[in-house]
Scaffold this motif. Structure first.
Motif, short mmCIF file in Angstrom:
data_model
loop_
_atom_site.label_atom_id
_atom_site.label_comp_id
_atom_site.label_asym_id
_atom_site.label_seq_id
_atom_site.Cartn_x
_atom_site.Cartn_y
_atom_site.Cartn_z
N TRP A 67 -98.95 140.02 9.76
CA TRP A 67 -98.05 141.16 9.97
C TRP A 67 -98.21 141.77 11.36
CZ3 TRP A 67 -94.12 142.14 6.93
CH2 TRP A 67 -94.17 141.71 5.60
N ALA A 68 -99.23 141.39 12.11
CA ALA A 68 -99.54 142.05 13.38
C ALA A 68 -98.41 141.99 14.39
CB ALA A 68 -100.82 141.46 13.97
N ALA A 69 -97.85 140.81 14.64
CA ALA A 69 -96.80 140.68 15.65
C ALA A 69 -95.58 141.53 15.30
CB ALA A 69 -96.40 139.22 15.81
N SER A 70 -95.22 141.55 14.03
CA SER A 70 -94.08 142.37 13.60
C SER A 70 -94.39 143.85 13.75
CB SER A 70 -93.73 142.07 12.14
OG SER A 70 -93.34 140.73 12.01
N ALA A 71 -95.58 144.26 13.35
CA ALA A 71 -95.96 145.67 13.42
C ALA A 71 -96.06 146.15 14.87
CB ALA A 71 -97.29 145.90 12.71
N LEU A 72 -96.44 145.27 15.77
CA LEU A 72 -96.54 145.64 17.18
C LEU A 72 -95.18 145.61 17.89
CD1 LEU A 72 -99.79 143.71 18.11
CD2 LEU A 72 -99.51 146.19 17.95
N ARG A 104 -87.80 142.74 11.41
CA ARG A 104 -89.20 142.36 11.18
C ARG A 104 -90.13 143.58 11.30
NH1 ARG A 104 -90.87 136.68 12.35
NH2 ARG A 104 -88.98 135.45 12.24
N ALA A 105 -89.87 144.43 12.26
CA ALA A 105 -90.68 145.64 12.42
C ALA A 105 -90.47 146.58 11.24
CB ALA A 105 -90.32 146.34 13.73
N VAL A 106 -89.22 146.68 10.76
CA VAL A 106 -88.92 147.53 9.61
C VAL A 106 -89.64 147.01 8.37
CG1 VAL A 106 -87.06 148.30 8.07
CG2 VAL A 106 -86.70 148.30 10.55
N LYS A 107 -89.59 145.70 8.16
CA LYS A 107 -90.27 145.11 7.00
C LYS A 107 -91.79 145.31 7.07
CE LYS A 107 -87.06 141.68 5.35
NZ LYS A 107 -86.60 142.12 4.11
N ALA A 108 -92.36 145.18 8.26
CA ALA A 108 -93.80 145.40 8.42
C ALA A 108 -94.14 146.85 8.08
CB ALA A 108 -94.23 145.07 9.84
N TYR A 109 -93.33 147.79 8.55
CA TYR A 109 -93.55 149.20 8.24
C TYR A 109 -93.47 149.45 6.74
CZ TYR A 109 -92.72 154.19 7.82
OH TYR A 109 -92.80 155.50 7.43
N GLU A 110 -92.45 148.88 6.11
CA GLU A 110 -92.28 149.05 4.66
C GLU A 110 -93.46 148.46 3.89
OE1 GLU A 110 -88.48 147.29 3.94
OE2 GLU A 110 -87.39 149.08 4.57
#
Length: 165
Positions: A91-96, A118-124
């Motif tokens: 999840w790191a790349a998406s969260a960053l 991808r960032a939204v999904k990582a946040y969720e």
């Protein structure tokens, strides 16, 4: 003359039949969906290899700290539970935000990987449930711990684990 024509025709037919046979065999290895199991070594067979060190069964692991979490097999629910709502490398790349359009262009990522989603999904994923303390997570993964199983000498024989399956 007739024999030569017949021989030539027969040779061409044999060559064409061989080409079609090779083509058919190649078609067995390809298709519209990838076969992720093709040439994969089953876990059961892998356990018989002399260089393979099998992990203990999940009920034999008593996780006391983060170092013990590596002892859970990826196929166990404990492995998933230990990673639930936690930032892991997957999840790191998406969260960053590395897949965001501007960052992805700088990193020269292919267009199909660029996505704000991808960032939204990582946040969720990371905020989906109440954050647990490390102790709560350890209690959850140790729910099936059985001291009798852990103390059995035979369990540390990989060949016995392989026969279980």
């Amino acid at each position: 003359m007739v024999d030569r024509c017949l021989l030539s025709f027969t040779t061409q037919a044999i060559v064409e039949a061989r080409r079609l046979e090779v083509q058919c065999k190649a078609m067995e290895r390809c298709g519209d969906r990838p076969n992720v199991y093709w040439r994969a070594i089953p876990e059961h067979d892998l356990r018989f290899h002399p260089e393979y060190e099998a992990l203990p069964p999940p009920e034999a692991v008593n996780a006391r700290d983060s170092a013990d979490l590596r002892l859970f097999r990826q196929s166990s629910w404990q492995w998933l539970e230990a990673r639930r709502c936690r930032l892991t490398t997957s999840w790191a790349a998406s969260a960053l935000g590395l897949f965001e359009q501007k960052a992805a262009r700088i990193l020269r990522l292919p267009r199909h990987l660029q996505s704000h989603n991808r960032a939204v999904k990582a946040y969720e994923y990371l905020t989906a449930q109440r954050k647990r303390t490390f102790r709560e997570m350890l209690n959850a993964v140790n729910a099936e711990y059985d001291p009798d199983v852990a103390e059995t000498e035979e369990l540390f024989e990989p060949m016995l684990w392989a026969e279980e399956r």
